[in-house]
Design a protein around this motif. Structure first.
Motif, PDB file in Angstrom:
ATOM      1  N   GLY A 275       0.826  -1.203   0.000  1.00  0.00           N
ATOM      2  CA  GLY A 275       0.000   0.000   0.000  1.00  0.00           C
ATOM      3  C   GLY A 275       0.864   1.257   0.000  1.00  0.00           C
ATOM      4  O   GLY A 275       2.061   1.216   0.280  1.00  0.00           O
ATOM      5  N   ALA A 276       0.246   2.390  -0.309  1.00  0.00           N
ATOM      6  CA  ALA A 276       0.981   3.652  -0.338  1.00  0.00           C
ATOM      7  C   ALA A 276       1.102   4.201   1.081  1.00  0.00           C
ATOM      8  O   ALA A 276       2.189   4.315   1.637  1.00  0.00           O
ATOM      9  CB  ALA A 276       0.280   4.650  -1.258  1.00  0.00           C
ATOM     10  N   GLY A 277      -0.034   4.514   1.689  1.00  0.00           N
ATOM     11  CA  GLY A 277      -0.042   4.974   3.076  1.00  0.00           C
ATOM     12  C   GLY A 277       0.983   6.058   3.361  1.00  0.00           C
ATOM     13  O   GLY A 277       1.219   6.960   2.550  1.00  0.00           O
ATOM     14  N   ASN A 278       1.654   5.959   4.540  1.00  0.00           N
ATOM     15  CA  ASN A 278       2.683   6.931   4.895  1.00  0.00           C
ATOM     16  C   ASN A 278       4.082   6.489   4.473  1.00  0.00           C
ATOM     17  O   ASN A 278       5.065   7.166   4.756  1.00  0.00           O
ATOM     18  CB  ASN A 278       2.657   7.214   6.404  1.00  0.00           C
ATOM     19  CG  ASN A 278       2.798   5.936   7.228  1.00  0.00           C
ATOM     20  OD1 ASN A 278       3.180   4.880   6.704  1.00  0.00           O
ATOM     21  ND2 ASN A 278       2.470   6.014   8.503  1.00  0.00           N
ATOM     22  N   GLY A 279       4.186   5.322   3.829  1.00  0.00           N
ATOM     23  CA  GLY A 279       5.465   4.867   3.291  1.00  0.00           C
ATOM     24  C   GLY A 279       6.385   4.177   4.273  1.00  0.00           C
ATOM     25  O   GLY A 279       7.492   3.770   3.909  1.00  0.00           O
ATOM     26  N   VAL A 280       5.942   3.996   5.531  1.00  0.00           N
ATOM     27  CA  VAL A 280       6.821   3.386   6.547  1.00  0.00           C
ATOM     28  C   VAL A 280       7.137   1.938   6.199  1.00  0.00           C
ATOM     29  O   VAL A 280       8.302   1.518   6.214  1.00  0.00           O
ATOM     30  CB  VAL A 280       6.172   3.467   7.950  1.00  0.00           C
ATOM     31  CG1 VAL A 280       7.005   2.681   8.970  1.00  0.00           C
ATOM     32  CG2 VAL A 280       6.041   4.917   8.381  1.00  0.00           C
ATOM     33  N   LEU A 281       6.112   1.147   5.865  1.00  0.00           N
ATOM     34  CA  LEU A 281       6.332  -0.268   5.553  1.00  0.00           C
ATOM     35  C   LEU A 281       7.202  -0.406   4.299  1.00  0.00           C
ATOM     36  O   LEU A 281       8.109  -1.239   4.256  1.00  0.00           O
ATOM     37  CB  LEU A 281       4.993  -0.976   5.366  1.00  0.00           C
ATOM     38  CG  LEU A 281       5.063  -2.467   5.006  1.00  0.00           C
ATOM     39  CD1 LEU A 281       5.846  -3.240   6.047  1.00  0.00           C
ATOM     40  CD2 LEU A 281       3.654  -3.049   4.852  1.00  0.00           C
ATOM     41  N   ARG A 282       6.934   0.404   3.292  1.00  0.00           N
ATOM     42  CA  ARG A 282       7.723   0.361   2.048  1.00  0.00           C
ATOM     43  C   ARG A 282       9.204   0.615   2.336  1.00  0.00           C
ATOM     44  O   ARG A 282      10.076  -0.088   1.831  1.00  0.00           O
ATOM     45  CB  ARG A 282       7.185   1.396   1.072  1.00  0.00           C
ATOM     46  CG  ARG A 282       7.935   1.486  -0.257  1.00  0.00           C
ATOM     47  CD  ARG A 282       7.202   2.455  -1.179  1.00  0.00           C
ATOM     48  NE  ARG A 282       7.851   2.567  -2.476  1.00  0.00           N
ATOM     49  CZ  ARG A 282       8.767   3.492  -2.767  1.00  0.00           C
ATOM     50  NH1 ARG A 282       9.134   4.393  -1.837  1.00  0.00           N
ATOM     51  NH2 ARG A 282       9.310   3.536  -3.976  1.00  0.00           N
ATOM     52  N   LYS A 283       9.493   1.610   3.182  1.00  0.00           N
ATOM     53  CA  LYS A 283      10.884   1.924   3.519  1.00  0.00           C
ATOM     54  C   LYS A 283      11.545   0.776   4.282  1.00  0.00           C
ATOM     55  O   LYS A 283      12.720   0.459   4.066  1.00  0.00           O
ATOM     56  CB  LYS A 283      10.944   3.207   4.342  1.00  0.00           C
ATOM     57  CG  LYS A 283      10.610   4.463   3.547  1.00  0.00           C
ATOM     58  CD  LYS A 283      10.631   5.692   4.438  1.00  0.00           C
ATOM     59  CE  LYS A 283      10.254   6.947   3.651  1.00  0.00           C
ATOM     60  NZ  LYS A 283      10.213   8.153   4.527  1.00  0.00           N
ATOM     61  N   GLU A 284      10.790   0.151   5.183  1.00  0.00           N
ATOM     62  CA  GLU A 284      11.347  -0.965   5.958  1.00  0.00           C
ATOM     63  C   GLU A 284      11.671  -2.156   5.048  1.00  0.00           C
ATOM     64  O   GLU A 284      12.703  -2.811   5.210  1.00  0.00           O
ATOM     65  CB  GLU A 284      10.380  -1.392   7.063  1.00  0.00           C
ATOM     66  CG  GLU A 284      10.244  -0.392   8.194  1.00  0.00           C
ATOM     67  CD  GLU A 284      11.552  -0.193   8.963  1.00  0.00           C
ATOM     68  OE1 GLU A 284      12.291  -1.188   9.146  1.00  0.00           O
ATOM     69  OE2 GLU A 284      11.829   0.946   9.345  1.00  0.00           O
ATOM     70  N   LEU A 285      10.790  -2.431   4.092  1.00  0.00           N
ATOM     71  CA  LEU A 285      11.050  -3.525   3.146  1.00  0.00           C
ATOM     72  C   LEU A 285      12.308  -3.243   2.338  1.00  0.00           C
ATOM     73  O   LEU A 285      13.166  -4.118   2.166  1.00  0.00           O
ATOM     74  CB  LEU A 285       9.866  -3.708   2.194  1.00  0.00           C
ATOM     75  CG  LEU A 285       8.497  -4.057   2.776  1.00  0.00           C
ATOM     76  CD1 LEU A 285       7.545  -4.458   1.658  1.00  0.00           C
ATOM     77  CD2 LEU A 285       8.592  -5.171   3.797  1.00  0.00           C
ATOM     78  N   GLN A 286      12.423  -2.036   1.837  1.00  0.00           N
ATOM     79  CA  GLN A 286      13.571  -1.692   1.005  1.00  0.00           C
ATOM     80  C   GLN A 286      14.869  -1.700   1.817  1.00  0.00           C
ATOM     81  O   GLN A 286      15.930  -2.023   1.290  1.00  0.00           O
ATOM     82  CB  GLN A 286      13.341  -0.323   0.352  1.00  0.00           C
ATOM     83  CG  GLN A 286      12.202  -0.340  -0.667  1.00  0.00           C
ATOM     84  CD  GLN A 286      12.004   0.994  -1.356  1.00  0.00           C
ATOM     85  OE1 GLN A 286      12.617   1.984  -0.990  1.00  0.00           O
ATOM     86  NE2 GLN A 286      11.121   1.015  -2.358  1.00  0.00           N
ATOM     87  N   LYS A 287      14.774  -1.358   3.087  1.00  0.00           N
ATOM     88  CA  LYS A 287      15.949  -1.391   3.951  1.00  0.00           C
ATOM     89  C   LYS A 287      16.480  -2.826   4.075  1.00  0.00           C
ATOM     90  O   LYS A 287      17.681  -3.078   4.001  1.00  0.00           O
ATOM     91  CB  LYS A 287      15.598  -0.840   5.339  1.00  0.00           C
ATOM     92  CG  LYS A 287      16.797  -0.640   6.251  1.00  0.00           C
ATOM     93  CD  LYS A 287      16.367  -0.264   7.666  1.00  0.00           C
ATOM     94  CE  LYS A 287      15.575   1.023   7.690  1.00  0.00           C
ATOM     95  NZ  LYS A 287      15.199   1.416   9.069  1.00  0.00           N
ATOM     96  N   VAL A 288      15.564  -3.778   4.263  1.00  0.00           N
ATOM     97  CA  VAL A 288      15.955  -5.191   4.364  1.00  0.00           C
ATOM     98  C   VAL A 288      16.498  -5.691   3.029  1.00  0.00           C
ATOM     99  O   VAL A 288      17.533  -6.351   2.960  1.00  0.00           O
ATOM    100  CB  VAL A 288      14.761  -6.058   4.821  1.00  0.00           C
ATOM    101  CG1 VAL A 288      15.138  -7.537   4.792  1.00  0.00           C
ATOM    102  CG2 VAL A 288      14.310  -5.656   6.215  1.00  0.00           C
ATOM    103  N   LEU A 289      15.808  -5.380   1.954  1.00  0.00           N
ATOM    104  CA  LEU A 289      16.194  -5.868   0.628  1.00  0.00           C
ATOM    105  C   LEU A 289      17.554  -5.339   0.197  1.00  0.00           C
ATOM    106  O   LEU A 289      18.320  -6.037  -0.474  1.00  0.00           O
ATOM    107  CB  LEU A 289      15.135  -5.451  -0.402  1.00  0.00           C
ATOM    108  CG  LEU A 289      13.762  -6.125  -0.266  1.00  0.00           C
ATOM    109  CD1 LEU A 289      12.736  -5.437  -1.157  1.00  0.00           C
ATOM    110  CD2 LEU A 289      13.859  -7.607  -0.595  1.00  0.00           C
TER     111      LEU A 289
END
Length: 316
Positions: A275-289
């Protein structure tokens, strides 16, 4: 200078026994029948037994009459924990190996569920090791003692099981445990740590290994879906009482599990819908990847389908 040595303070006439080595320069000394203090090594001198005997003769002090010892143990063979009087008040906690095997042991204290290691050593047959000192006046505050050990003898055809023994001191039984300690041949509060050594059943170990191998052979890794939806309503039935950090934790656990299974099953790519949301989850995923091996690259998934709410991961 070791635990158990009798020492004199160079700054006065006080004498005591070293109960702990605190570091390279500091030792803990129990002043007879009174208190325990930390002292710099350079401020104490070890009293040789010969010196103590000479001083008693020189001062006209008659040696104390030796007390009658308790009756010898009937079952003397074994591993023991003995608390031996160093003075009327101070007891040396000693591990005794009264067997014909070498004993490898560790020891520690447990107070209110917290463990602190004390000593470890290899005891040859008929040998002892002091692991700590306790004052009788502090009996109600003594910790539980834990001793772990394994018996060994070169050339022996038998492999023995490791043993863990916890000793909890209770007044009702402690004072009844006074006996003559083997090897030391001194009166002590004595607790046997071992029973008859239990031999390791190698056939049983082989059976367990075969069972584990069979279970492994029947296990089939389940690959994840090509598209993994990380929206919290897809992962738990009721999230109304969950905090944002708890929700994020569940989402990241699902992401990590799916990614690892995708790599293990040789998938070429996988999409995570966050989801787009506030981008927190997206940033966490990219940090791990970004720091995980086995990733070829990652990018926003098809915008016409997911907008900016999904990440495509290409796997090596």
């Amino acid at each position: 200078m070791n635990v158990g040595d009798r020492v004199r303070l160079m700054s006065g006439r006080e004498e005591g026994i070293i109960t702990r080595i605190l570091d390279n320069n500091i030792v803990e000394v129990a002043i007879d029948n009174d208190f325990t203090i930390p002292v710099a090594r350079r401020e104490v001198v070890v009293i040789a037994k010969e010196e103590e005997t000479y001083l008693k003769k020189d001062e006209g002090i008659q040696p104390a009459t030796k007390k009658a010892t308790a009756a010898p143990l009937l079952a003397a063979q074994g591993i023991y924990l003995a608390l031996v009087h160093q003075s009327d008040e101070l007891l040396a906690v000693t591990v005794i190996n009264n067997s014909d095997h070498d004993v490898l042991f560790t020891s520690g204290e447990e107070r209110e569920g917290k463990y602190r290691g004390l000593q470890n050593d290899r005891l040859t047959p008929k040998s002892t090791r002091v692991i700590s000192h306790y004052h009788l006046k502090d009996f109600e505050r003594w910790p539980s003692l834990l001793v772990q050990f394994i018996q060994h003898r070169n050339g022996s055809p038998t492999l023995y099981e490791p043993v863990t023994k916890r000793v909890q001191f209770k007044a009702s039984s402690f004072y009844k445990s006074r006996k003559t300690a083997p090897v030391l041949n001194k009166e002590a509060y004595l607790f046997q740590l071992d029973q008859k050594p239990v031999a390791v059943n190698t056939d049983k170990i082989a059976e367990q290994l075969l069972e584990a191998t069979a279970q492994h052979e029947h296990f089939k890794l389940q690959a994840p879906e090509h598209e993994v939806d990380l929206h919290i309503e897809k992962l738990v039935d009721d999230f109304s009482g969950m905090s944002n950090s708890a929700i994020l934790k569940v989402q990241l656990e699902k992401f990590q599990d799916s990614l690892e299974r995708a790599m293990a099953s040789n998938m070429h790519e996988i999409v995570f819908i966050h989801g787009a949301g506030n981008g927190v989850l997206r940033k966490e995923l990219q940090k791990v990847l970004s720091r995980m091996p086995g990733i070829k690259f990652f990018e926003d998934a098809r915008k016409e389908k997911f907008g900016y709410g999904a990440t495509l991961v290409k796997l090596k």
